[in-house]
Scaffold this motif. Structure first.
Motif, PDB file in Angstrom:
ATOM      1  N   GLN A  70       0.845  -1.197   0.000  1.00 33.17           N
ATOM      2  CA  GLN A  70       0.000   0.000   0.000  1.00 33.17           C
ATOM      3  C   GLN A  70       0.876   1.240   0.000  1.00 33.17           C
ATOM      4  O   GLN A  70       1.903   1.277   0.662  1.00 33.17           O
ATOM      5  CB  GLN A  70      -0.913   0.015   1.226  1.00 33.17           C
ATOM      6  N   THR A  71       0.457   2.252  -0.725  1.00 33.02           N
ATOM      7  CA  THR A  71       1.178   3.519  -0.753  1.00 33.02           C
ATOM      8  C   THR A  71       0.392   4.559   0.037  1.00 33.02           C
ATOM      9  O   THR A  71      -0.667   4.265   0.604  1.00 33.02           O
ATOM     10  CB  THR A  71       1.380   3.994  -2.203  1.00 33.02           C
ATOM     11  N   TRP A  72       0.910   5.785   0.051  1.00 32.62           N
ATOM     12  CA  TRP A  72       0.279   6.814   0.860  1.00 32.62           C
ATOM     13  C   TRP A  72      -1.133   7.127   0.384  1.00 32.62           C
ATOM     14  O   TRP A  72      -1.980   7.526   1.188  1.00 32.62           O
ATOM     15  CB  TRP A  72       1.148   8.073   0.879  1.00 32.62           C
ATOM     16  N   ALA A  76      -4.395   7.610   2.745  1.00 33.49           N
ATOM     17  CA  ALA A  76      -5.140   8.870   2.724  1.00 33.49           C
ATOM     18  C   ALA A  76      -6.623   8.610   2.457  1.00 33.49           C
ATOM     19  O   ALA A  76      -7.498   9.169   3.134  1.00 33.49           O
ATOM     20  CB  ALA A  76      -4.563   9.808   1.673  1.00 33.49           C
ATOM     21  N   ALA A  77      -6.917   7.753   1.477  1.00 33.52           N
ATOM     22  CA  ALA A  77      -8.316   7.442   1.170  1.00 33.52           C
ATOM     23  C   ALA A  77      -8.975   6.674   2.316  1.00 33.52           C
ATOM     24  O   ALA A  77     -10.125   6.945   2.678  1.00 33.52           O
ATOM     25  CB  ALA A  77      -8.397   6.637  -0.121  1.00 33.52           C
ATOM     26  N   ALA A  78      -8.255   5.721   2.903  1.00 36.39           N
ATOM     27  CA  ALA A  78      -8.813   4.941   4.018  1.00 36.39           C
ATOM     28  C   ALA A  78      -9.041   5.829   5.235  1.00 36.39           C
ATOM     29  O   ALA A  78     -10.037   5.669   5.957  1.00 36.39           O
ATOM     30  CB  ALA A  78      -7.892   3.778   4.360  1.00 36.39           C
TER      31      ALA A  78
END
Length: 104
Positions: A70-72, A76-78
């Motif tokens: 997973q990336t940033w 951010a969305a989560a």
């Protein structure tokens, strides 16, 4: 367990975890009772509940198979989704009309 059930279980867990800081007056759900608990404590609990929800999701994903990196952008969305889940508890705690207390 089917994958669909596991996905819905994580979503329901996150929904409940996001609202617990706003409906509970105890510190971290089991600690001493604070009356009233200040917003700072609630935000700290919300952050820890988000981390716990992400951890539960990661554990279930690892149990299904290989975990995806997973990336940033994912976090951010989560995080925004978790804040959206917390909105009903925030409204109930801070924005609803309080009962009239008389001439005080």
């Amino acid at each position: 367990m089917s994958h669909t059930f596991e996905i819905w279980a994580v979503i329901v867990f996150a929904l409940i975890a996001a609202n617990l800081p706003f409906i509970n007056e105890r510190l971290f759900i089991v600690g001493p009772r604070r009356q009233p608990k200040v917003l700072g404590w609630r935000l700290l609990e919300l952050l820890l509940m988000a981390a716990l929800s992400f951890g539960v999701g990661a554990l279930l994903e690892a149990s299904i198979g290989q975990r995806q990196p997973q990336t940033w952008q994912f976090f951010a969305a989560a995080g925004c989704l978790f804040l959206t889940f917390a909105f009903p508890g925030f409204v109930w705690r801070y924005l609803r009309r309080q009962p009239y207390q008389g001439n005080e």
